[in-house]
Design an enzyme around this catalytic site. Structure first.
Site, short mmCIF file in Angstrom:
data_model
loop_
_atom_site.label_atom_id
_atom_site.label_comp_id
_atom_site.label_asym_id
_atom_site.label_seq_id
_atom_site.Cartn_x
_atom_site.Cartn_y
_atom_site.Cartn_z
N LYS A 138 -29.19 -21.51 4.79
CA LYS A 138 -28.53 -22.74 5.50
C LYS A 138 -29.04 -23.99 4.65
O LYS A 138 -28.66 -24.28 4.23
CB LYS A 138 -28.18 -22.63 6.71
CG LYS A 138 -26.64 -22.25 7.11
CD LYS A 138 -26.44 -21.77 8.42
CE LYS A 138 -24.90 -20.70 8.67
NZ LYS A 138 -25.27 -20.34 9.77
N GLN A 172 -27.63 -21.39 15.81
CA GLN A 172 -27.29 -20.05 15.10
C GLN A 172 -26.85 -19.63 16.47
O GLN A 172 -27.73 -19.22 17.22
CB GLN A 172 -28.71 -20.13 14.10
CG GLN A 172 -28.25 -18.67 13.15
CD GLN A 172 -27.04 -19.17 12.21
OE1 GLN A 172 -27.32 -19.78 11.38
NE2 GLN A 172 -26.42 -17.68 12.40
N ASP A 185 -20.64 -27.39 13.26
CA ASP A 185 -20.25 -25.47 13.55
C ASP A 185 -18.66 -25.92 14.15
O ASP A 185 -17.93 -25.23 13.86
CB ASP A 185 -20.64 -24.85 14.39
CG ASP A 185 -21.47 -23.83 13.47
OD1 ASP A 185 -21.21 -23.85 12.11
OD2 ASP A 185 -22.44 -23.62 13.85
#
Ligand code: NAD
Length: 299
Positions: free
Chosen positions: A54, A98, A121
Protein backbone atom coordinates in the site's frame (compact mmCIF):
# COMPACT_ATOMS: atom_id res chain seq x y z
CA UNK A 1 -8.63 -19.37 -23.86
CA UNK A 2 -10.33 -16.40 -25.51
CA UNK A 3 -8.61 -13.23 -24.24
CA UNK A 4 -11.93 -11.42 -24.77
CA UNK A 5 -13.41 -13.42 -21.90
CA UNK A 6 -10.68 -12.50 -19.46
CA UNK A 7 -11.25 -9.41 -17.30
CA UNK A 8 -7.74 -8.10 -16.69
CA UNK A 9 -7.50 -6.50 -13.25
CA UNK A 10 -3.90 -5.40 -13.80
CA UNK A 11 -4.84 -3.32 -16.84
CA UNK A 12 -7.93 -1.87 -15.11
CA UNK A 13 -5.95 -1.03 -11.94
CA UNK A 14 -3.30 0.72 -14.05
CA UNK A 15 -6.07 2.88 -15.61
CA UNK A 16 -7.43 3.80 -12.18
CA UNK A 17 -3.94 4.60 -10.87
CA UNK A 18 -3.20 6.76 -13.92
CA UNK A 19 -6.34 8.81 -13.14
CA UNK A 20 -5.25 9.00 -9.48
CA UNK A 21 -1.83 10.37 -10.51
CA UNK A 22 -3.53 13.06 -12.61
CA UNK A 23 -5.87 13.95 -9.72
CA UNK A 24 -2.89 14.15 -7.34
CA UNK A 25 -1.15 16.58 -9.74
CA UNK A 26 -4.27 18.77 -9.84
CA UNK A 27 -4.57 18.76 -6.04
CA UNK A 28 -0.87 19.63 -5.64
CA UNK A 29 -1.27 22.50 -8.09
CA UNK A 30 -3.97 23.79 -5.71
CA UNK A 31 -1.58 23.49 -2.76
CA UNK A 32 -2.97 20.22 -1.36
CA UNK A 33 -0.63 17.24 -0.93
CA UNK A 34 -2.79 14.14 -0.42
CA UNK A 35 -1.50 12.01 2.46
CA UNK A 36 -2.37 8.51 3.64
CA UNK A 37 -1.54 7.25 7.13
CA UNK A 38 -1.40 3.49 7.63
CA UNK A 39 -1.42 1.94 11.11
CA UNK A 40 -0.32 -1.65 11.64
CA UNK A 41 -0.48 -3.25 15.08
CA UNK A 42 1.38 -6.52 15.68
CA UNK A 43 3.49 -9.00 13.75
CA UNK A 44 1.12 -10.66 11.28
CA UNK A 45 3.48 -11.37 8.34
CA UNK A 46 0.76 -11.08 5.66
CA UNK A 47 -0.31 -7.68 7.08
CA UNK A 48 3.28 -6.43 6.86
CA UNK A 49 3.36 -7.39 3.15
CA UNK A 50 -0.02 -5.71 2.51
CA UNK A 51 1.08 -2.52 4.25
CA UNK A 52 4.37 -2.41 2.34
CA UNK A 53 2.45 -2.75 -0.96
CA UNK A 54 0.00 0.00 0.00
CA UNK A 55 2.83 2.38 0.91
CA UNK A 56 4.67 1.61 -2.35
CA UNK A 57 1.56 2.22 -4.48
CA UNK A 58 0.88 5.48 -2.62
CA UNK A 59 4.38 6.73 -3.32
CA UNK A 60 4.11 5.74 -7.00
CA UNK A 61 0.87 7.73 -7.22
CA UNK A 62 2.49 10.81 -5.64
CA UNK A 63 0.55 10.41 -2.38
CA UNK A 64 2.54 11.15 0.79
CA UNK A 65 2.47 8.15 3.12
CA UNK A 66 2.93 7.89 6.87
CA UNK A 67 3.54 4.50 8.40
CA UNK A 68 2.89 3.57 12.04
CA UNK A 69 4.06 0.07 12.93
CA UNK A 70 3.06 -0.56 16.54
CA UNK A 71 4.03 -3.55 18.70
CA UNK A 72 1.46 -6.29 19.39
CA UNK A 73 1.47 -5.18 23.05
CA UNK A 74 0.06 -1.73 22.16
CA UNK A 75 -2.88 -0.88 24.44
CA UNK A 76 -6.22 0.03 22.92
CA UNK A 77 -6.06 3.48 24.56
CA UNK A 78 -2.69 4.13 22.88
CA UNK A 79 -4.07 3.14 19.48
CA UNK A 80 -7.17 5.32 19.98
CA UNK A 81 -4.94 8.25 20.97
CA UNK A 82 -2.88 7.88 17.76
CA UNK A 83 -6.08 7.68 15.66
CA UNK A 84 -7.32 10.84 17.40
CA UNK A 85 -4.08 12.69 16.62
CA UNK A 86 -4.23 11.69 12.95
CA UNK A 87 -7.94 12.62 12.77
CA UNK A 88 -7.03 16.12 13.95
CA UNK A 89 -4.06 16.53 11.60
CA UNK A 90 -5.19 18.59 8.59
CA UNK A 91 -2.22 17.30 6.57
CA UNK A 92 -3.47 13.68 6.80
CA UNK A 93 -6.40 12.94 4.47
CA UNK A 94 -6.76 9.14 4.63
CA UNK A 95 -6.38 6.86 7.63
CA UNK A 96 -6.22 3.10 7.32
CA UNK A 97 -6.06 0.61 10.17
CA UNK A 98 -4.70 -2.69 8.89
CA UNK A 99 -6.73 -5.69 10.06
CA UNK A 100 -6.59 -8.05 11.88
CA UNK A 101 -5.82 -6.38 15.20
CA UNK A 102 -4.41 -8.25 18.20
CA UNK A 103 -7.26 -9.87 20.20
CA UNK A 104 -7.06 -7.46 23.16
CA UNK A 105 -8.07 -4.52 20.91
CA UNK A 106 -11.72 -4.27 19.98
CA UNK A 107 -11.90 -3.95 16.20
CA UNK A 108 -15.24 -2.12 16.02
CA UNK A 109 -14.20 0.47 18.61
CA UNK A 110 -10.93 1.15 16.75
CA UNK A 111 -12.60 1.42 13.32
CA UNK A 112 -15.34 3.69 14.72
CA UNK A 113 -12.66 6.02 16.11
CA UNK A 114 -11.50 6.93 12.59
CA UNK A 115 -13.03 10.18 11.33
CA UNK A 116 -15.59 9.19 8.63
CA UNK A 117 -14.10 11.81 6.28
CA UNK A 118 -10.68 10.03 6.50
CA UNK A 119 -12.06 6.47 6.50
CA UNK A 120 -10.54 5.37 3.16
CA UNK A 121 -11.49 1.72 3.83
CA UNK A 122 -15.15 2.72 4.11
CA UNK A 123 -15.71 0.63 7.27
CA UNK A 124 -17.06 3.37 9.60
CA UNK A 125 -20.77 2.93 10.29
CA UNK A 126 -21.46 6.45 8.99
CA UNK A 127 -20.03 5.46 5.60
CA UNK A 128 -21.69 2.03 5.71
CA UNK A 129 -25.04 3.73 6.43
CA UNK A 130 -24.43 6.32 3.71
CA UNK A 131 -23.73 3.60 1.16
CA UNK A 132 -26.90 1.72 2.10
CA UNK A 133 -28.82 4.96 1.52
CA UNK A 134 -27.20 5.26 -1.92
CA UNK A 135 -25.20 8.38 -0.97
CA UNK A 136 -21.74 9.21 -2.33
CA UNK A 137 -19.49 8.22 0.57
CA UNK A 138 -16.12 6.51 0.96
CA UNK A 139 -16.84 2.87 0.05
CA UNK A 140 -14.84 -0.32 0.71
CA UNK A 141 -12.06 -0.75 -1.83
CA UNK A 142 -12.51 -4.37 -2.98
CA UNK A 143 -16.22 -4.11 -3.89
CA UNK A 144 -15.61 -0.69 -5.49
CA UNK A 145 -12.95 -2.36 -7.65
CA UNK A 146 -15.37 -5.16 -8.56
CA UNK A 147 -18.02 -2.63 -9.61
CA UNK A 148 -15.47 -0.84 -11.81
CA UNK A 149 -14.58 -4.14 -13.55
CA UNK A 150 -18.27 -4.92 -14.11
CA UNK A 151 -19.02 -1.49 -15.57
CA UNK A 152 -15.96 -1.71 -17.83
CA UNK A 153 -17.17 -5.11 -19.05
CA UNK A 154 -20.93 -4.60 -19.29
CA UNK A 155 -21.48 -0.84 -19.36
CA UNK A 156 -24.80 0.03 -17.75
CA UNK A 157 -25.75 -2.57 -15.11
CA UNK A 158 -29.41 -1.48 -14.81
CA UNK A 159 -31.84 -4.37 -14.59
CA UNK A 160 -29.18 -7.09 -14.40
CA UNK A 161 -29.69 -9.84 -11.85
CA UNK A 162 -26.59 -10.04 -9.65
CA UNK A 163 -25.91 -12.82 -7.16
CA UNK A 164 -23.36 -12.01 -4.46
CA UNK A 165 -22.01 -15.12 -2.75
CA UNK A 166 -20.85 -14.15 0.76
CA UNK A 167 -22.15 -11.54 3.19
CA UNK A 168 -19.06 -10.21 4.98
CA UNK A 169 -18.91 -6.56 6.04
CA UNK A 170 -15.76 -6.09 3.95
CA UNK A 171 -16.90 -7.58 0.63
CA UNK A 172 -20.35 -9.19 0.34
CA UNK A 173 -22.59 -6.59 2.01
CA UNK A 174 -21.02 -3.45 0.50
CA UNK A 175 -20.91 -5.24 -2.88
CA UNK A 176 -24.65 -5.84 -2.68
CA UNK A 177 -25.24 -2.18 -1.75
CA UNK A 178 -23.10 -0.93 -4.66
CA UNK A 179 -24.93 -3.19 -7.13
CA UNK A 180 -28.30 -1.95 -5.84
CA UNK A 181 -27.06 1.62 -6.30
CA UNK A 182 -26.15 0.63 -9.88
CA UNK A 183 -29.80 -0.48 -10.36
CA UNK A 184 -29.23 -4.26 -10.35
CA UNK A 185 -31.64 -6.74 -8.81
CA UNK A 186 -29.49 -8.26 -6.10
CA UNK A 187 -29.58 -11.65 -4.37
CA UNK A 188 -27.13 -12.33 -1.55
CA UNK A 189 -26.39 -15.98 -0.77
CA UNK A 190 -24.37 -17.24 2.17
CA UNK A 191 -23.50 -20.28 4.24
CA UNK A 192 -27.11 -20.68 5.47
CA UNK A 193 -28.78 -20.24 2.07
CA UNK A 194 -31.04 -23.19 1.25
CA UNK A 195 -29.84 -23.64 -2.33
CA UNK A 196 -27.04 -21.25 -3.23
CA UNK A 197 -26.35 -23.05 -6.49
CA UNK A 198 -29.95 -22.78 -7.79
CA UNK A 199 -29.99 -19.03 -7.03
CA UNK A 200 -26.62 -18.57 -8.69
CA UNK A 201 -27.85 -20.31 -11.86
CA UNK A 202 -30.30 -17.40 -12.35
CA UNK A 203 -27.62 -14.70 -12.27
CA UNK A 204 -26.43 -12.42 -15.08
CA UNK A 205 -23.62 -11.35 -12.75
CA UNK A 206 -21.93 -13.53 -10.12
CA UNK A 207 -19.64 -12.10 -7.44
CA UNK A 208 -17.92 -14.85 -5.47
CA UNK A 209 -16.57 -13.75 -2.07
CA UNK A 210 -16.54 -16.90 0.02
CA UNK A 211 -12.99 -18.05 0.71
CA UNK A 212 -13.58 -21.67 -0.42
CA UNK A 213 -11.29 -22.87 -3.23
CA UNK A 214 -13.19 -23.58 -6.48
CA UNK A 215 -16.57 -23.90 -4.73
CA UNK A 216 -18.42 -22.50 -7.75
CA UNK A 217 -17.97 -24.63 -10.83
CA UNK A 218 -19.47 -24.29 -14.31
CA UNK A 219 -22.69 -26.07 -13.28
CA UNK A 220 -23.52 -23.10 -10.96
CA UNK A 221 -23.47 -20.62 -13.86
CA UNK A 222 -25.97 -19.47 -16.45
CA UNK A 223 -24.70 -19.38 -20.04
CA UNK A 224 -23.27 -15.92 -20.69
CA UNK A 225 -22.90 -14.83 -17.04
CA UNK A 226 -20.19 -12.36 -16.05
CA UNK A 227 -18.18 -13.65 -13.08
CA UNK A 228 -16.06 -11.67 -10.63
CA UNK A 229 -14.00 -13.95 -8.41
CA UNK A 230 -12.92 -12.18 -5.21
CA UNK A 231 -11.66 -15.32 -3.46
CA UNK A 232 -7.97 -15.76 -2.75
CA UNK A 233 -7.21 -19.29 -1.58
CA UNK A 234 -3.81 -20.93 -1.27
CA UNK A 235 -3.91 -24.63 -2.19
CA UNK A 236 -1.45 -27.45 -2.50
CA UNK A 237 -1.44 -28.55 -6.14
CA UNK A 238 0.59 -31.76 -6.43
CA UNK A 239 3.15 -30.47 -3.97
CA UNK A 240 3.16 -26.96 -5.43
CA UNK A 241 1.55 -24.13 -3.49
CA UNK A 242 -0.58 -21.83 -5.63
CA UNK A 243 -3.46 -19.35 -5.48
CA UNK A 244 -6.94 -20.14 -6.76
CA UNK A 245 -10.24 -18.32 -6.53
CA UNK A 246 -13.66 -19.36 -5.25
CA UNK A 247 -14.61 -20.20 -8.84
CA UNK A 248 -13.38 -23.27 -10.66
CA UNK A 249 -11.93 -21.28 -13.56
CA UNK A 250 -11.54 -24.15 -16.07
CA UNK A 251 -15.13 -25.41 -15.86
CA UNK A 252 -16.57 -21.86 -15.64
CA UNK A 253 -14.74 -20.51 -18.69
CA UNK A 254 -16.80 -22.24 -21.43
CA UNK A 255 -20.06 -20.97 -19.82
CA UNK A 256 -19.25 -17.35 -19.08
CA UNK A 257 -19.22 -14.18 -21.17
CA UNK A 258 -16.34 -12.87 -19.05
CA UNK A 259 -14.47 -13.79 -15.87
CA UNK A 260 -11.68 -12.46 -13.65
CA UNK A 261 -8.65 -14.73 -13.16
CA UNK A 262 -7.02 -15.38 -9.77
CA UNK A 263 -4.46 -13.93 -9.39
CA UNK A 264 -4.58 -10.85 -11.64
CA UNK A 265 -8.30 -10.09 -11.40
CA UNK A 266 -9.79 -8.34 -8.38
CA UNK A 267 -6.55 -8.31 -6.34
CA UNK A 268 -4.86 -5.30 -8.03
CA UNK A 269 -8.12 -3.30 -7.89
CA UNK A 270 -8.21 -3.13 -4.10
CA UNK A 271 -5.06 -1.03 -3.72
CA UNK A 272 -5.98 1.10 -6.76
CA UNK A 273 -9.28 2.01 -5.09
CA UNK A 274 -7.52 2.73 -1.79
CA UNK A 275 -5.53 5.39 -3.65
CA UNK A 276 -8.68 6.66 -5.38
CA UNK A 277 -10.43 6.96 -2.00
CA UNK A 278 -7.45 8.85 -0.53
CA UNK A 279 -7.59 11.40 -3.34
CA UNK A 280 -11.39 11.68 -2.99
CA UNK A 281 -10.98 12.23 0.77
CA UNK A 282 -8.34 14.93 0.22
CA UNK A 283 -10.55 16.73 -2.32
CA UNK A 284 -13.61 16.54 -0.08
CA UNK A 285 -11.69 17.81 2.98
CA UNK A 286 -10.30 20.72 0.93
CA UNK A 287 -13.84 21.62 -0.22
CA UNK A 288 -15.19 21.41 3.35
CA UNK A 289 -12.45 23.64 4.76
CA UNK A 290 -13.02 26.17 1.94
CA UNK A 291 -16.75 26.31 2.67
CA UNK A 292 -16.03 26.61 6.42
CA UNK A 293 -13.73 29.55 5.65
CA UNK A 294 -16.48 31.19 3.55
CA UNK A 295 -19.01 30.69 6.38
CA UNK A 296 -16.64 32.22 8.96
CA UNK A 297 -15.83 35.19 6.72
CA UNK A 298 -19.56 36.05 6.42
CA UNK A 299 -19.81 36.60 10.20
P1 NAD B 1 -15.52 -13.98 5.17
O1 NAD B 1 -14.99 -15.28 5.68
O2 NAD B 1 -15.63 -12.83 6.08
O3 NAD B 1 -16.95 -14.23 4.53
C1 NAD B 1 -17.23 -15.37 3.74
C2 NAD B 1 -18.69 -15.41 3.40
O4 NAD B 1 -18.94 -16.59 2.62
C3 NAD B 1 -19.60 -15.50 4.62
O5 NAD B 1 -20.56 -14.46 4.54
C4 NAD B 1 -20.28 -16.86 4.50
O6 NAD B 1 -21.67 -16.82 4.87
C5 NAD B 1 -20.15 -17.18 3.03
N1 NAD B 1 -20.06 -18.64 2.79
C6 NAD B 1 -19.27 -19.52 3.42
N2 NAD B 1 -19.47 -20.75 2.90
C7 NAD B 1 -20.41 -20.63 1.95
C8 NAD B 1 -21.04 -21.55 1.07
N3 NAD B 1 -20.74 -22.84 1.07
N4 NAD B 1 -21.96 -21.07 0.20
C9 NAD B 1 -22.27 -19.77 0.17
N5 NAD B 1 -21.70 -18.83 0.99
C10 NAD B 1 -20.78 -19.28 1.87
O7 NAD B 1 -14.61 -13.64 3.90
P2 NAD B 1 -14.34 -12.24 3.13
O8 NAD B 1 -13.49 -11.38 3.96
O9 NAD B 1 -15.60 -11.70 2.57
O10 NAD B 1 -13.43 -12.79 1.94
C11 NAD B 1 -13.92 -13.72 0.99
C12 NAD B 1 -12.80 -14.13 0.06
O11 NAD B 1 -12.35 -12.98 -0.63
C13 NAD B 1 -11.55 -14.68 0.77
O12 NAD B 1 -10.98 -15.67 -0.05
C14 NAD B 1 -10.62 -13.48 0.87
O13 NAD B 1 -9.26 -13.86 0.90
C15 NAD B 1 -10.96 -12.79 -0.43
N6 NAD B 1 -10.70 -11.34 -0.43
C16 NAD B 1 -9.99 -10.83 -1.48
C17 NAD B 1 -9.74 -9.48 -1.54
C18 NAD B 1 -8.99 -8.92 -2.72
O14 NAD B 1 -8.41 -7.86 -2.65
N7 NAD B 1 -9.01 -9.60 -3.85
C19 NAD B 1 -10.18 -8.62 -0.53
C20 NAD B 1 -10.94 -9.16 0.52
C21 NAD B 1 -11.20 -10.53 0.55
Amino acid sequence: MSPLKLIDGKVAAAEVLQQVREDVRTLKADGIEPALAVILVGDDPASHVYVRNKILRAEEAGIRSLEYRLPATTRETELLALIGTLNDDPHVHGLLLQLPLPPHIEETRALQAIAPSKDVDGFHSENVGGLSQGRDVLTPCTPSGCLYLLEQTLGDLSGKHAVVIGRSNIVGKPMAALLLKAHCSVTVVHSRSADAKALCQLADIVIAAVGRPRLIDGSWLKEGAVVIDVGINRIDDNGRSRLVGDVDFDSALPKVAAITPVPGGVGPMTIAFLMKNTVAAARQQALSSQSEAVCLSTY
